[in-house]
Design a protein around this motif. Structure first.
Motif, PDB file in Angstrom:
ATOM      1  N   SER A  24       0.807  -1.227   0.000  1.00 31.38           N
ATOM      2  CA  SER A  24       0.000   0.000   0.000  1.00 31.38           C
ATOM      3  C   SER A  24       0.838   1.275   0.000  1.00 31.38           C
ATOM      4  O   SER A  24       0.430   2.290  -0.549  1.00 31.38           O
ATOM      5  N   HIS A  25       2.033   1.261   0.632  1.00 31.91           N
ATOM      6  CA  HIS A  25       2.841   2.482   0.734  1.00 31.91           C
ATOM      7  C   HIS A  25       4.309   2.219   0.389  1.00 31.91           C
ATOM      8  O   HIS A  25       5.219   2.763   1.016  1.00 31.91           O
ATOM      9  N   LEU A  59       7.911   1.621   2.676  1.00 30.98           N
ATOM     10  CA  LEU A  59       7.549   1.891   4.068  1.00 30.98           C
ATOM     11  C   LEU A  59       6.779   0.728   4.696  1.00 30.98           C
ATOM     12  O   LEU A  59       6.920   0.471   5.895  1.00 30.98           O
ATOM     13  N   THR A  60       6.000   0.028   3.901  1.00 32.32           N
ATOM     14  CA  THR A  60       5.175  -1.057   4.439  1.00 32.32           C
ATOM     15  C   THR A  60       5.569  -2.438   3.940  1.00 32.32           C
ATOM     16  O   THR A  60       5.145  -3.440   4.519  1.00 32.32           O
TER      17      THR A  60
END
Length: 235
Positions: free
Chosen positions: A190-191, A194-195
């Motif tokens: 999703s990001h 970062l994820t």
């Protein structure tokens, strides 16, 4: 999870292509795995034969713990095949999930209540048939009036509840596990970076836990199967 299952119609009936394809693949996996483990049997087992014999001893132990000695030989092979099939079916969706045009093509068959309730129905029919064969029709029907005649409706409801819980328990666990895996995968991407790293670690941890849950559910299903059969032949 990944969408609706693929279906097709034949003679006015709707068939689930996803379950058929996934089931056939699992049948093949089970057959070739067991064949590979047992094709070179030796007096001193090594490697895959050790695993095969451990599986046989494990399922035989389930049967021995629940059924009278005179009946164990009749159901040992059934318990073995049932355990191995459900084990692979439970784990299948952890590795093989394939989607096409928004529909699922491959997934764990046991993540579908139709499959698990069919297995449950098969077990209950076998248990009732064993009860009739072992006690005669009169003795089988008399079992519904024990310990008191007034318990007849309660015993009938109990049989129906056993059928539902046996199938829905395994469905709920496998479906929830695969659904959460899909949610974790969506979160991971999703990001971006970062994820993706924490998402990957969480996905690996959940996959390991799902393997454990799938194994436990196969064990519970086979154990309850032997319990239900044992109760019917001993009434």
């Amino acid at each position: 999870m990944g969408g609706d299952a693929l279906t097709f119609k034949l003679f006015g009936l709707t068939f689930n292509t996803t379950n058929i394809v996934s089931g056939l693949i699992i049948y093949a996996i089970v057959f070739f795995t067991l064949y590979g483990m047992s094709r070179k049997i030796q007096m001193k087992p090594t490697g895959a034969q050790n695993v095969f014999e451990w599986l046989v001893d494990f399922t035989n132990g389930i049967v021995r713990s629940q059924m009278p000695a005179s009946e164990q030989g009749h159901y040992s092979f059934f318990a073995f095949v049932l355990f191995v099939f459900i084990f692979f079916a439970n784990q299948f969706g952890l590795i093989f999930q394939f989607h096409w045009n928004g529909a699922e093509v491959l997934r764990s068959p046991t993540a579908d209540p139709v499959v698990t309730l069919t297995l449950s129905l098969m077990v209950m029919v076998l248990a009732h048939a064993a009860g009739v064969a072992h006690n005669g029709l009169g003795g089988y029907l008399k079992g519904y009036t024990k310990p008191f005649t007034i318990m007849l409706p309660v015993n009938i409801i109990e049989d129906f509840a056993n059928f539902l819980t046996l199938g829905l328990r395994i469905f709920g666990n496998i479906f929830a596990g695969e659904l959460l895996m899909s949610l974790i995968a969506n979160m991971a991407f999703s990001h971006g970076a970062l994820t993706i790293i924490p998402g990957l670690l969480l996905e690996l941890a959940w996959q390991g836990f799902s393997v454990f849950i799938g194994s436990i559910q196969a064990y519970v299903f086979v154990t309850l199967t032997t319990v239900y059969i044992s109760r019917k032949i001993s009434e």
